[in-house]
Structure formats: C-alpha cells, structure tokens
Design a protein around this motif. Structure first.
Motif, PDB file in Angstrom:
ATOM      1  N   PRO A 150     -10.009  12.850   2.483  1.00  0.00           N
ATOM      2  CA  PRO A 150      -9.437  12.379   3.748  1.00  0.00           C
ATOM      3  C   PRO A 150      -9.040  10.905   3.668  1.00  0.00           C
ATOM      4  O   PRO A 150      -9.790  10.068   3.158  1.00  0.00           O
ATOM      5  CB  PRO A 150     -10.572  12.601   4.753  1.00  0.00           C
ATOM      6  CG  PRO A 150     -11.325  13.765   4.181  1.00  0.00           C
ATOM      7  CD  PRO A 150     -11.281  13.568   2.698  1.00  0.00           C
ATOM      8  N   GLY A 151      -7.840  10.618   4.171  1.00  0.00           N
ATOM      9  CA  GLY A 151      -7.330   9.252   4.178  1.00  0.00           C
ATOM     10  C   GLY A 151      -6.507   8.883   2.969  1.00  0.00           C
ATOM     11  O   GLY A 151      -5.834   7.843   2.970  1.00  0.00           O
ATOM     12  N   VAL A 152      -6.532   9.719   1.926  1.00  0.00           N
ATOM     13  CA  VAL A 152      -5.747   9.427   0.732  1.00  0.00           C
ATOM     14  C   VAL A 152      -4.259   9.504   1.062  1.00  0.00           C
ATOM     15  O   VAL A 152      -3.815  10.418   1.760  1.00  0.00           O
ATOM     16  CB  VAL A 152      -6.082  10.430  -0.405  1.00  0.00           C
ATOM     17  CG1 VAL A 152      -4.991  10.459  -1.470  1.00  0.00           C
ATOM     18  CG2 VAL A 152      -7.401  10.068  -1.037  1.00  0.00           C
ATOM     19  N   GLU A 153      -3.483   8.527   0.574  1.00  0.00           N
ATOM     20  CA  GLU A 153      -2.036   8.565   0.737  1.00  0.00           C
ATOM     21  C   GLU A 153      -1.388   9.039  -0.553  1.00  0.00           C
ATOM     22  O   GLU A 153      -1.842   8.715  -1.659  1.00  0.00           O
ATOM     23  CB  GLU A 153      -1.501   7.186   1.135  1.00  0.00           C
ATOM     24  CG  GLU A 153      -1.963   6.752   2.518  1.00  0.00           C
ATOM     25  CD  GLU A 153      -1.163   5.576   3.056  1.00  0.00           C
ATOM     26  OE1 GLU A 153      -0.121   5.244   2.445  1.00  0.00           O
ATOM     27  OE2 GLU A 153      -1.576   5.014   4.075  1.00  0.00           O
ATOM     28  N   LEU A 154      -0.341   9.820  -0.412  1.00  0.00           N
ATOM     29  CA  LEU A 154       0.366  10.400  -1.546  1.00  0.00           C
ATOM     30  C   LEU A 154       1.844  10.087  -1.419  1.00  0.00           C
ATOM     31  O   LEU A 154       2.379  10.054  -0.314  1.00  0.00           O
ATOM     32  CB  LEU A 154       0.169  11.921  -1.586  1.00  0.00           C
ATOM     33  CG  LEU A 154      -1.270  12.422  -1.619  1.00  0.00           C
ATOM     34  CD1 LEU A 154      -1.332  13.865  -1.169  1.00  0.00           C
ATOM     35  CD2 LEU A 154      -1.849  12.268  -3.020  1.00  0.00           C
ATOM     36  N   GLU A 155       2.498   9.856  -2.546  1.00  0.00           N
ATOM     37  CA  GLU A 155       3.941   9.621  -2.535  1.00  0.00           C
ATOM     38  C   GLU A 155       4.603  10.575  -3.510  1.00  0.00           C
ATOM     39  O   GLU A 155       4.228  10.636  -4.681  1.00  0.00           O
ATOM     40  CB  GLU A 155       4.267   8.183  -2.903  1.00  0.00           C
ATOM     41  CG  GLU A 155       5.741   7.841  -2.701  1.00  0.00           C
ATOM     42  CD  GLU A 155       6.029   6.370  -2.889  1.00  0.00           C
ATOM     43  OE1 GLU A 155       6.395   5.709  -1.902  1.00  0.00           O
ATOM     44  OE2 GLU A 155       5.869   5.875  -4.016  1.00  0.00           O
ATOM     45  N   THR A 156       5.572  11.324  -3.007  1.00  0.00           N
ATOM     46  CA  THR A 156       6.310  12.257  -3.842  1.00  0.00           C
ATOM     47  C   THR A 156       7.740  11.758  -4.008  1.00  0.00           C
ATOM     48  O   THR A 156       8.335  11.219  -3.070  1.00  0.00           O
ATOM     49  CB  THR A 156       6.350  13.664  -3.223  1.00  0.00           C
ATOM     50  OG1 THR A 156       7.178  13.647  -2.047  1.00  0.00           O
ATOM     51  CG2 THR A 156       4.957  14.137  -2.841  1.00  0.00           C
ATOM     52  N   THR A 157       8.281  11.931  -5.206  1.00  0.00           N
ATOM     53  CA  THR A 157       9.661  11.557  -5.487  1.00  0.00           C
ATOM     54  C   THR A 157      10.326  12.682  -6.267  1.00  0.00           C
ATOM     55  O   THR A 157       9.743  13.214  -7.205  1.00  0.00           O
ATOM     56  CB  THR A 157       9.734  10.261  -6.318  1.00  0.00           C
ATOM     57  OG1 THR A 157       9.137   9.192  -5.584  1.00  0.00           O
ATOM     58  CG2 THR A 157      11.187   9.898  -6.633  1.00  0.00           C
ATOM     59  N   CYS A 158      11.544  13.023  -5.851  1.00  0.00           N
ATOM     60  CA  CYS A 158      12.372  13.969  -6.588  1.00  0.00           C
ATOM     61  C   CYS A 158      13.562  13.191  -7.127  1.00  0.00           C
ATOM     62  O   CYS A 158      14.323  12.618  -6.353  1.00  0.00           O
ATOM     63  CB  CYS A 158      12.832  15.114  -5.684  1.00  0.00           C
ATOM     64  SG  CYS A 158      13.858  16.351  -6.517  1.00  0.00           S
ATOM     65  N   ASP A 159      13.713  13.138  -8.447  1.00  0.00           N
ATOM     66  CA  ASP A 159      14.737  12.274  -9.021  1.00  0.00           C
ATOM     67  C   ASP A 159      16.062  12.997  -9.207  1.00  0.00           C
ATOM     68  O   ASP A 159      16.245  14.143  -8.772  1.00  0.00           O
ATOM     69  CB  ASP A 159      14.247  11.642 -10.324  1.00  0.00           C
ATOM     70  CG  ASP A 159      14.084  12.642 -11.475  1.00  0.00           C
ATOM     71  OD1 ASP A 159      14.581  13.782 -11.378  1.00  0.00           O
ATOM     72  OD2 ASP A 159      13.457  12.274 -12.489  1.00  0.00           O
ATOM     73  N   GLY A 160      16.999  12.332  -9.861  1.00  0.00           N
ATOM     74  CA  GLY A 160      18.340  12.872 -10.027  1.00  0.00           C
ATOM     75  C   GLY A 160      18.434  14.065 -10.940  1.00  0.00           C
ATOM     76  O   GLY A 160      19.473  14.736 -10.992  1.00  0.00           O
ATOM     77  N   GLU A 161      17.356  14.370 -11.667  1.00  0.00           N
ATOM     78  CA  GLU A 161      17.298  15.547 -12.527  1.00  0.00           C
ATOM     79  C   GLU A 161      16.469  16.653 -11.880  1.00  0.00           C
ATOM     80  O   GLU A 161      16.130  17.640 -12.539  1.00  0.00           O
ATOM     81  CB  GLU A 161      16.680  15.176 -13.875  1.00  0.00           C
ATOM     82  CG  GLU A 161      17.463  14.130 -14.655  1.00  0.00           C
ATOM     83  CD  GLU A 161      18.631  14.729 -15.399  1.00  0.00           C
ATOM     84  OE1 GLU A 161      18.408  15.400 -16.417  1.00  0.00           O
ATOM     85  OE2 GLU A 161      19.782  14.528 -14.939  1.00  0.00           O
ATOM     86  N   ASN A 162      16.104  16.442 -10.597  1.00  0.00           N
ATOM     87  CA  ASN A 162      15.244  17.359  -9.851  1.00  0.00           C
ATOM     88  C   ASN A 162      13.842  17.464 -10.449  1.00  0.00           C
ATOM     89  O   ASN A 162      13.156  18.469 -10.262  1.00  0.00           O
ATOM     90  CB  ASN A 162      15.873  18.750  -9.737  1.00  0.00           C
ATOM     91  CG  ASN A 162      17.049  18.769  -8.794  1.00  0.00           C
ATOM     92  OD1 ASN A 162      17.020  18.119  -7.742  1.00  0.00           O
ATOM     93  ND2 ASN A 162      18.106  19.480  -9.155  1.00  0.00           N
ATOM     94  N   HIS A 163      13.408  16.433 -11.161  1.00  0.00           N
ATOM     95  CA  HIS A 163      12.036  16.358 -11.641  1.00  0.00           C
ATOM     96  C   HIS A 163      11.172  15.763 -10.527  1.00  0.00           C
ATOM     97  O   HIS A 163      11.598  14.827  -9.833  1.00  0.00           O
ATOM     98  CB  HIS A 163      11.935  15.501 -12.892  1.00  0.00           C
ATOM     99  CG  HIS A 163      12.658  16.087 -14.061  1.00  0.00           C
ATOM    100  ND1 HIS A 163      13.173  15.322 -15.085  1.00  0.00           N
ATOM    101  CD2 HIS A 163      12.962  17.375 -14.374  1.00  0.00           C
ATOM    102  CE1 HIS A 163      13.765  16.093 -15.974  1.00  0.00           C
ATOM    103  NE2 HIS A 163      13.662  17.346 -15.565  1.00  0.00           N
ATOM    104  N   LEU A 164       9.965  16.280 -10.370  1.00  0.00           N
ATOM    105  CA  LEU A 164       9.072  15.844  -9.299  1.00  0.00           C
ATOM    106  C   LEU A 164       8.023  14.881  -9.842  1.00  0.00           C
ATOM    107  O   LEU A 164       7.489  15.070 -10.937  1.00  0.00           O
ATOM    108  CB  LEU A 164       8.397  17.048  -8.650  1.00  0.00           C
ATOM    109  CG  LEU A 164       9.340  18.087  -8.043  1.00  0.00           C
ATOM    110  CD1 LEU A 164       8.541  19.226  -7.426  1.00  0.00           C
ATOM    111  CD2 LEU A 164      10.252  17.457  -7.003  1.00  0.00           C
ATOM    112  N   HIS A 165       7.722  13.859  -9.047  1.00  0.00           N
ATOM    113  CA  HIS A 165       6.760  12.832  -9.427  1.00  0.00           C
ATOM    114  C   HIS A 165       5.793  12.658  -8.258  1.00  0.00           C
ATOM    115  O   HIS A 165       6.214  12.556  -7.100  1.00  0.00           O
ATOM    116  CB  HIS A 165       7.474  11.512  -9.714  1.00  0.00           C
ATOM    117  CG  HIS A 165       8.611  11.658 -10.681  1.00  0.00           C
ATOM    118  ND1 HIS A 165       8.499  11.411 -12.027  1.00  0.00           N
ATOM    119  CD2 HIS A 165       9.908  12.050 -10.485  1.00  0.00           C
ATOM    120  CE1 HIS A 165       9.657  11.630 -12.625  1.00  0.00           C
ATOM    121  NE2 HIS A 165      10.531  12.013 -11.712  1.00  0.00           N
ATOM    122  N   LEU A 166       4.508  12.601  -8.554  1.00  0.00           N
ATOM    123  CA  LEU A 166       3.493  12.505  -7.509  1.00  0.00           C
ATOM    124  C   LEU A 166       2.470  11.456  -7.897  1.00  0.00           C
ATOM    125  O   LEU A 166       1.981  11.434  -9.030  1.00  0.00           O
ATOM    126  CB  LEU A 166       2.788  13.857  -7.324  1.00  0.00           C
ATOM    127  CG  LEU A 166       1.647  13.908  -6.305  1.00  0.00           C
ATOM    128  CD1 LEU A 166       2.147  13.645  -4.888  1.00  0.00           C
ATOM    129  CD2 LEU A 166       0.937  15.257  -6.377  1.00  0.00           C
TER     130      LEU A 166
END
Length: 396
Positions: free
Chosen positions: A178-194
């Motif tokens: 609880p309280g953890v923040e997460l950031e997701t990114t989808c790049d120009g190659e549709n690869h996901l980063h978390l």
C-alpha cells in the motif's frame, strides 16, 4: 466568510470555461469552479472544497439542463468522486478542443493583452488509447489505481481508456505494498517499461521492474533514452512538434541556436540540421540522465554542445549573438529572468513550446517588453480528455 459551504448543494447556471478543467459560476458574490459541467448548462453541484476565500470548488452531481455537446463519458470513473485524471470526458472531442481554444485565447488576452483566434488541432489516433506514460499508486488493499481529483484517495481501476491498450496490465495484475507508486511507459516500439517509485530524503528514486531503455522515433531519428525520462506522452506529439520547430526556427546555415530545457535534444537535432556542421547549437538541460542520453543520441552532430544545469543559471554564459532560440520549459514557464537573458542575445526568432497557456501568455508579455511580437501560434490536443493543451508560439 465564517460559514463553510463544504458539502452544500447548489443549483447553478454554468458560465464560461476556465483554465484548469472546470467552468465558472457565481453565487452570492462568490466564484465557484465547477467540474463535470459545460458552459450554458444548469446543474446541481456539491461544494467539494471551501477554504473560506472568494471562491470554492464544486462537482456537478446532477444535470438539470444539458449542453448539446454533452456525451456519456467512456469511463465511468470520469465522474464526481471518481478519478481526477480526465476533465472533459463528458464533452464531444471537437467541443473539448473548442473549450481548450477558448482558454488559450482568454489567457493571451488577459495576461498579454493579445486578442487572437485560437484553434486547437487534433493529433492522429483519436481521443482514447493515447497516453503512453501513466503513474499509478497502490491503495490500502494493494490494488493499483489512480488518485481522485485534489485528493490522496486512491480509486482502484481495471484499466484506463486513455492509456495505450495493454500498457497497464503488468501493474494491475498483482498486489503491491500500500502506498507504492508505479510508473508505466509504452515506447515507440510498443515495449512496456515498469518501475516502482519511492521517496528517500525528499527525492524520488525508481526501482526498475521491467525494461528501462526506451526506443522512440521522431524528427527522422531513432532515439534511445531512459524510459521514464522526459518524452512527449502522446505518441504523435514529438514528431508533430519537431516538424513545426523545423518550419518556424529556420536557423541560418552556419548560425547559432539555443535549445533551452532541451530534454534529450529533440529540437537540438532539428536546429543542428539547419545550422550545418559550421554552426553551433547549445542545448541546456537540468536532468543529467537526459543530457547523457542526448549526448549519445546526437553523437553524430558535433555542432551540438551540451550544458547540464538549470537554464536560469547557465543562460548568462551562452554564446551570442544568437540567431534562433527554441525553448520548451516546464509547466511553470520560463519566467522573467530567462526571458530577459534570451532577449539580451537578440535572436531574430524565438520558438516557444508550452504546456501551460497561462505561463505562455505571461512570458509572451515579458518578451513584448523587449520588442518581441507574437507572430504565429498553433495549439495541439496532445492530451485528449484532459484540460491540458500544447501550444507553440513564434515570436519575432
């Protein structure tokens, strides 16, 4: 005012749109900023914030007489008491752009004394499924969600219709502390980063859970950069802005150009092409990782030199005279000191990329004090469903 209006329900005539994703109404001499309403509507609104001053905030909880531009929001959480991420899901997309155009025009008139018709242009891809970076937070049950408007309260979600489809799956498929923040990114190659975010001694630190190095495509180049560093959130925005900077900057061959708040050098790459190998492009950026990524990505352009630090601290020593300045400051804008330093370099053209119309209008007025006029302006709906709008101004 001694009596708080918090929780009070009022019947309101909704007035014009205002900067920030709400409309204005007035009751008993006080201003109400009303969310989830549209100009011309009659609504019942509940006061959600009252700090005792001349204004308070409210949510439209019932529409008594609706606008012809009102639609059913595609997300049920885009409603009073729900997620605070989207401001205008209850409006037709074309009308959202009209509202944003009205805000930009009003800010220019009020803060810079400029009367100008503004058109907000759509980007390719439509109003949903565009957001390539999303920050989430885990609620008390460990389920990741989004915060409510002006609140730390976490709204659990199953998905987000404005996010790139599938980009939130990894974050939403498990429970977190609880309280953890997460950031997701989808790049120009549709690869996901978390990555998982934590605040240590007042500074945000990230623990990469998957990915980390993003690939993006813009300005005719492939970019490799920190997946969670600065890059335009809308997949079409970076290339659209680079093309416009190329058109408006028109830096002379062999000339001198500055790229301020340069990020990884998107606009510096455009300026470098224009000035050629005998010209100079100075890129100033405060983020050290962005500078490192920029130096690596533009290693084939030796006419670009980098300085790492705050623009207001480094601009005084920038090479002059300068032919063209491009700046893309944070939401607060450049400010008077930076404007003064730019004007002291006597550039022929200034291309100002802005994500906040109020900051843009204020800085345009500062430039006017040095004899620079706003000669062109374009605005783009780079953040559909929200109140945000990206503007590019040409000053000469």
């Amino acid at each position: 005012m001694s009596d708080s209006w918090l929780g009070r329900v009022l019947e309101l005539e909704v007035g014009p749109v205002a900067h920030g994703g709400h409309c204005v109404s007035r009751v008993d001499g006080r201003v109400l900023f009303v969310r989830h309403a549209l100009p011309g509507e009659r609504v019942r609104a509940e006061v959600t914030e009252d700090k005792g001053g001349s204004f308070c905030r409210a949510d439209a909880i019932e529409v008594l007489s609706g606008s012809e531009h009102r639609v059913t929001p595609p997300c049920p959480l885009a409603a009073p008491g729900g997620c605070g991420g989207c401001d205008w899901q209850h409006a037709e997309p074309a009308y959202q752009r009209a509202l944003k155009a009205a805000v930009v025009a009003e800010q220019l008139q009020r803060l810079a004394g400029i009367t100008r018709e503004v058109v907000v242009e759509p980007l390719e891809g439509g109003p949903l499924g565009w957001r390539s970076r999303v920050r989430l937070v885990a609620g008390r049950d460990g389920q990741a969600g989004l915060r409510a408007h002006h609140s730390h309260r976490v709204i659990p979600i199953d998905d987000c219709p404005i996010a790139v489809p599938g980009s939130l799956d990894a974050a939403l498929s498990k429970r977190w502390r609880p309280g953890v923040e997460l950031e997701t990114t989808c790049d120009g190659e549709n690869h996901l980063h978390l990555r998982e975010l934590a605040t240590v001694r007042g500074r945000t630190q990230g623990k990469q859970l998957s990915g980390g190095m993003a690939v993006q495509h813009a300005a005719g180049r492939d970019w490799r950069l920190d997946a969670h560093g600065f890059w335009q959130v809308h997949p079409q925005a970076a290339d659209t802005l680079a093309q416009l900077v190329r058109e408006w900057a028109d830096a002379p061959l062999g000339g001198v150009a500055w790229d301020l708040y340069a990020g990884v050098g998107l606009f510096a790459s455009v300026l470098a092409e224009q000035v050629g190998p005998d010209g100079q492009v100075l890129a100033i950026e405060s983020g050290r990782r962005a500078v490192s990524d920029g130096e690596r990505n533009l290693a084939d352009l030796p006419q670009v030199s980098w300085r790492s630090g705050r623009v207001e601290h480094l601009i005084e020593d920038a090479p002059t005279p300068v032919d063209v300045v491009v700046l893309d400051p944070p939401r607060k804008g450049a400010g008077r000191a930076v404007v003064n330093a730019i004007a002291a370099g006597e550039p022929d053209r200034i291309v100002y990329v802005a994500c906040d119309p109020a900051a843009l209008a204020r800085d345009v007025q500062f430039f006017a004090e040095h004899g620079y006029s706003l000669t062109d302006l374009r605005a783009f709906d780079a953040f559909p469903m929200t109140h945000h709008v990206e503007c590019v101004a040409l000053l000469q």
